[in-house]
Motif scaffolding. Structure first.
Motif, PDB file in Angstrom:
ATOM      1  N   ASP A 555      12.142  -2.962  38.987  1.00 46.52           N
ATOM      2  CA  ASP A 555      12.678  -4.050  38.159  1.00 46.52           C
ATOM      3  C   ASP A 555      13.700  -3.482  37.176  1.00 46.52           C
ATOM      4  O   ASP A 555      13.368  -3.134  36.041  1.00 46.52           O
ATOM      5  CB  ASP A 555      11.536  -4.746  37.397  1.00 46.52           C
ATOM      6  N   PRO A 556      14.957  -3.396  37.598  1.00 46.33           N
ATOM      7  CA  PRO A 556      15.995  -2.811  36.733  1.00 46.33           C
ATOM      8  C   PRO A 556      16.185  -3.562  35.416  1.00 46.33           C
ATOM      9  O   PRO A 556      16.745  -3.012  34.468  1.00 46.33           O
ATOM     10  CB  PRO A 556      17.262  -2.897  37.600  1.00 46.33           C
ATOM     11  N   ASP A 557      15.740  -4.813  35.341  1.00 48.93           N
ATOM     12  CA  ASP A 557      15.936  -5.617  34.127  1.00 48.93           C
ATOM     13  C   ASP A 557      14.772  -5.510  33.143  1.00 48.93           C
ATOM     14  O   ASP A 557      14.724  -6.279  32.171  1.00 48.93           O
ATOM     15  CB  ASP A 557      16.152  -7.084  34.504  1.00 48.93           C
ATOM     16  N   ALA A 558      13.847  -4.584  33.380  1.00 41.90           N
ATOM     17  CA  ALA A 558      12.726  -4.390  32.445  1.00 41.90           C
ATOM     18  C   ALA A 558      13.237  -3.616  31.227  1.00 41.90           C
ATOM     19  O   ALA A 558      13.024  -2.407  31.079  1.00 41.90           O
ATOM     20  CB  ALA A 558      11.578  -3.647  33.133  1.00 41.90           C
ATOM     21  N   THR A 559      13.900  -4.333  30.324  1.00 43.44           N
ATOM     22  CA  THR A 559      14.631  -3.696  29.218  1.00 43.44           C
ATOM     23  C   THR A 559      13.708  -2.943  28.271  1.00 43.44           C
ATOM     24  O   THR A 559      14.036  -1.828  27.826  1.00 43.44           O
ATOM     25  CB  THR A 559      15.427  -4.763  28.445  1.00 43.44           C
ATOM     26  N   GLU A 560      12.567  -3.527  27.925  1.00 45.39           N
ATOM     27  CA  GLU A 560      11.668  -2.856  26.983  1.00 45.39           C
ATOM     28  C   GLU A 560      11.156  -1.534  27.556  1.00 45.39           C
ATOM     29  O   GLU A 560      11.015  -0.547  26.833  1.00 45.39           O
ATOM     30  CB  GLU A 560      10.501  -3.779  26.621  1.00 45.39           C
ATOM     31  N   ILE A 561      10.885  -1.519  28.846  1.00 41.69           N
ATOM     32  CA  ILE A 561      10.450  -0.271  29.487  1.00 41.69           C
ATOM     33  C   ILE A 561      11.584   0.745  29.465  1.00 41.69           C
ATOM     34  O   ILE A 561      11.365   1.941  29.237  1.00 41.69           O
ATOM     35  CB  ILE A 561       9.983  -0.548  30.927  1.00 41.69           C
ATOM     36  N   ARG A 562      12.809   0.281  29.658  1.00 40.94           N
ATOM     37  CA  ARG A 562      13.956   1.197  29.627  1.00 40.94           C
ATOM     38  C   ARG A 562      14.118   1.786  28.227  1.00 40.94           C
ATOM     39  O   ARG A 562      14.447   2.972  28.073  1.00 40.94           O
ATOM     40  CB  ARG A 562      15.227   0.464  30.070  1.00 40.94           C
TER      41      ARG A 562
END
Length: 663
Positions: A555-562
Motif C-alpha cells: 500500500d504505497p499510500d500508507a502515509t503514516e507508515i511511511r
C-alpha cells in the motif's frame, strides 16, 4: 441496406466519436471497488518478477486471468497509477469490440449489421464493463472471443456458406488463429468458455444443420473450455471465497434463479433504466408459484420459436439460444463470489447481449419495413427519426451511467439511493467514511449494514473502527472481539483488535492478534504496519523497518507508515533514504505539513540550511501557528547567520506557547 465502402468508413468514425462521447465521464474517473486489488496494491505489476508470477502463480493475483494482469503490468510500467490511462484503454478495447462485431455480423449477412455494432457500442448496460477498470476482464476477453469467432467462421466457410472448402493449406491457419484467440479469451475471463457452443448455434442458424466435421473441429475447444471453467470454479471457491450460507442453494432454487436472471437481463437490454451497481438480492422461495413463471416462460419461448423456425426463420431461436447459452456461467448453477450480494450484475451480460441486440434490431427492421410498405414516406422518415432519437437517448443514458464511476463515494451513494437494501454499499461507504475521518456518518451506514446483514464480520469490524475514531476504545474493542468471534480468520478484524490492544498497553496480546492476521492474509498492508510499530516500540528497529517496507510495497499510500519509516531511517542516519521517502509523500500530497517538517529536519542534519528553511517556511504558510516549524526555522536562521530573523521567529513561538499555557 448494407453500407458502401465510403459509408463504412464514416460509420466507423461515427462509432468511435459516439463511444468517446458516451464514455467521456468514465475516462476522467478514478479507481473504485476492487481496483485496489487489481491495480493499486497489486505488487505483481511492479517488476519483471511480478510479470512472471502473473503467469505462473494462480494465487499471485485476485483471479487467474494473466492476459488481463499483463495489460495492467504494461500500463503500470507506462503511466503508473494514473487512472485515466486504464480507463482510456478499456474504452478503446470496447470500441474495437463494437467494430469487430459489426464486421462479424456483416460477414454473416445479418441485416443492419452496422446498427448492431452501434447499439453494442453505446448501450448503457455495458457501462459497468467499460467504466470499471477491474472489468478489463470483460472487454479484453470480448476482443479475443470475437476474434476467435471470426477466425473460426472464416475457416469453416460459414461466411460465404461454402461448406465444401477443403480444410487444408491456408484455411488451417484460420483454425489455429481461432484456437489461439479462444485460449487468450479464457485467460482473460473464463465466461468465454461458451464460445464453441455459440459457434454451433451460428452454424445451425446458417446451414439448418451441424455437419459432423464442425463438431470434430470444435471438440478440442469444448475440452479446453470445460477445463478452464472447472479450474475457475475451484479458484472461486477456495481462493476467492465463494462458499458458505449465501451459496447453499438447492437445484430447484438455482433453476428459479436462472429463469429470473434471463428475463431480468432481457428486460434491461430492452429498457435500460434504473441500472444499479449492486441490484437487490432476490428472495428465492420454492413454494411461491409465481417464481416458476420465469424458467417456464423461458422454456416455452425457446420451444415456440423452435417450432416456428420454418415460418419465421431460424434466426429468433438462434438469437435466444445464443443469449441464454452465453449467460449460462452466470445463471446461478456455479458458485461465484458476486452471488453474495446479488444474483445479477450488468457486466455478466456483456457478450450475451449480442444475441438479443441482433434480435431486437431485426424486430425493429421488420416493424419499420411493414410501416414503409403501407406508408413509404412516413416509414422512411420515421425510421430515421426513431434511429436518431434512440442513438441520442442511449448516448445520454450511457453518459449518465458513466458518471457514477467517478470515485468510490459517488458509486456507493448512487447504489444506496437506488438500492437502499444493499448492505454491501452501506458497509463499503462506512469504511470509506472511516478512512476520511467522518466517523459519525460512517457509524449510521454501518449500523444499517449490520441490520440488513447480521453476522457479517466486516461490518462489525468497520463499526468498531468508527467507534475507535470517536474515542470509544472500549466499545471498539468489544466490536472487534465480536467480529473475530464471528470470523476467527478475518485478517482485518484481527488487525484492528491488535491495534486497540496495542493502544491500551496489552502488547503481548496485540502481537498475537497481528500475527494471526498475517497468517490469515500475508498481503494485509495494515497488519505489516502494525507489526512494524510493535517491533519499533520493543526496540527491534531492523524488524520494524522490514515490516514497514513490506506494508508500503502493498500500500504505497500508507502515509503514516511511511513517516514511521522516515523516523527510523533518521535514527539510523540514513538521511538520503529518509529524504527520498518524504519526497514521495509530497509528490502525492503537496500540502502534507508533517512531511514538509520532517524533510526540513533531514535537510538540517545534512547541513543544507537554505533548503531546510524553505520547507519550514512552507509549513508556516499553511499553518501559521505551527510551533515546531517555528523552532526549527529559528534554529536554521541562527545557523545561517540571520540572527535577527531567528530571534523574531523564536519570539512568536514563545508568545504562542505562553498563550496556550495561560489557557
Amino acid at each position: 441496406m448494407p453500407l458502401s465502402r465510403r459509408q463504412s468508413i464514416w460509420f466507423a468514425v461515427a462509432v468511435v466519436c459516439l463511444t468517446l462521447l458516451a464514455y467521456a465521464p468514465a475516462m476522467t474517473a478514478g479507481f473504485i471497488w476492487d481496483d485496489d486489488d487489481y491495480v493499486i496494491n497489486n505488487d505483481t505489476l511492479r517488476d519483471v518478477d511480478g510479470l512472471i508470477r502473473i503467469w505462473t502463480d494462480p494465487s499471485a493475483t485476485p483471479q487467474y486471468y494473466p492476459f488481463v494482469h499483463t495489460t495492467f503490468w504494461l500500463e503500470y510500467q507506462t503511466w503508473g497509477l494514473t487512472a485515466a490511462g486504464y480507463h482510456v484503454v478499456n474504452v478503446f478495447i470496447h470500441m474495437l469490440n463494437a467494430l469487430l462485431l459489426w464486421q462479424l455480423c456483416r460477414r454473416l449477412e445479418i441485416p443492419a449489421a452496422w446498427l448492431v455494432g452501434l447499439l453494442f457500442a453505446i448501450h448503457p448496460v455495458h457501462v459497468e464493463s467499460v467504466a470499471w477498470i477491474t472489468e478489463r476482464k470483460n472487454v479484453l476477453s470480448g476482443l479475443f472471443y470475437l476474434s476467435s469467432a471470426y477466425a473460426y467462421l472464416r475457416y469453416a466457410g460459414i461466411f460465404n456458406r461454402d461448406e465444401t472448402n477443403d480444410a487444408s493449406g491456408p484455411s488451417l491457419r484460420w483454425y489455429g488463429l481461432s484456437v489461439a484467440a479462444f485460449v487468450a479469451a479464457l485467460l482473460s475471463k473464463t465466461v468465454t468458455s461458451t464460445l464453441p457452443a455459440a459457434l454451433l448455434v451460428v452454424i445451425w442458424w446458417k446451414l439448418g444443420t451441424i455437419p459432423r466435421r464442425r463438431i470434430f473441429d470444435l471438440a478440442p475447444m469444448f475440452a479446453i473450455g470445460v477445463g478452464f471453467g472447472l479450474f475457475t470454479v475451484w479458484l472461486e471457491k477456495y481462493q476467492v471465497g465463494a462458499e458458505g450460507m449465501d451459496w447453499q442453494l438447492s437445484f430447484v432454487e438455482r433453476v428459479l434463479i436462472a429463469g429470473r436472471v434471463i428475463c431480468f437481463y432481457a428486460g434491461k437490454l430492452l429498457v435500460p433504466t434504473n441500472l444499479i451497481f449492486t441490484y437487490p438480492r432476490w428472495e428465492i422461495d420454492t413454494s411461491a408459484m409465481w417464481q416458476y413463471l420465469f424458467p417456464v416462460g423461458v422454456l416455452v419461448a425457446i420451444i415456440t420459436l423452435f417450432t416456428l423456425r420454418h415460418r419465421i426463420s431460424r434466426g429468433p431461436v438462434a438469437a435466444v439460444c445464443f443469449f441464454c447459452g452465453t449467460l449460462f456461467p452466470a445463471l446461478g448453477f456455479f458458485d461465484v463470489y458476486p452471488m453474495r450480494f446479488s444474483f445479477v450484475a450488468d457486466h455478466f451480460q456483456y457478450l450475451a447481449s449480442i444475441g438479443l441486440i441482433v434480435l431486437y434490431v431485426q424486430i425493429g427492421i421488420a416493424v419499420w419495413s411493414r410501416l414503409e410498405k403501407y406508408h413509404p414516406l412516413i416509414g422512411r422518415m420515421g425510421g430515421r427519426a426513431v434511429l436518431s432519437a434512440l442513438t441520442l437517448l442511449l448516448v445520454i443514458l450511457t453518459w449518465n451511467q458513466s458518471l457514477i464511476y467517478e470515485d468510490l463515494e459517488t458509486l456507493w451513494r448512487d447504489t444506496i439511493a437506488r438500492n437502499p437494501t444493499s448492505w454491501m454499499a452501506h458497509n463499503n461507504l462506512g469504511a470509506l467514511l472511516n478512512r476520511r475521518g467522518d466517523f459519525v456518518e460512517a457509524e449510521s451506514h454501518l449500523i444499517e449494514a449490520i441490520r440488513l446483514k447480521p453476522g457479517f464480520a466486516d461490518s462489525v469490524s468497520n463499526l468498531g473502527k468508527s467507534r475507535e475514531g470517536q474515542g470509544d476504545l472500549a466499545g471498539a474493542q468489544r466490536l472487534y472481539e465480536e467480529a473475530v468471534q464471528i470470523s476467527p480468520r478475518d485478517a482485518k478484524a484481527l488487525n484492528n483488535l491488535a491495534a486497540v490492544y496495542g493502544m491500551t498497553g496489552r502488547v503481548g496480546e496485540s502481537r498475537e492478534m497481528v500475527e494471526r492476521a498475517l497468517a490469515s492474509n500475508p498481503k494485509l498492508a495494515a497488519a505489516h504496519g502494525n507489526l512494524g510499530t510493535l517491533e519499533a516500540v520493543q526496540g527491534n528497529i531492523d524488524a520494524a523497518m522490514e515490516h514497514y517496507q513490506r506494508c508500503l510495497q502493498l500500500d504505497p499510500d500508507a502515509t503514516e507508515i511511511r513517516l514511521n519509516l522516515v523516523r527510523i531511517l533518521m535514527q539510523k542516519g540514513s538521511l538520503d533514504s529518509a529524504e527520498e521517502q518524504l519526497q514521495f509523500i509530497l509528490e502525492r500530497s503537496p500540502r502534507h505539513t508533517s512531511a514538509m517538517l520532517n524533510l526540513g529536519v533531514v535537510l538540517v542534519n545534512q547541513n543544507r540550511m537554505t533548503d531546510a528553511a524553505e520547507w519550514f517556511e512552507r509549513v508556516l504558510e499553511l499553518e501559521p501557528s505551527n510551533v515546531p516549524a517555528m523552532r526549527n526555522l529559528a534554529y536554521t536562521y541562527q545557523q545561517m547567520g540571520r540572527t535577527e530573523q531567528a530571534d523574531a521567529v523564536a519570539a512568536v513561538a514563545d508568545r504562542i506557547e505562553q498563550g496556550s499555557s495561560s489557557q
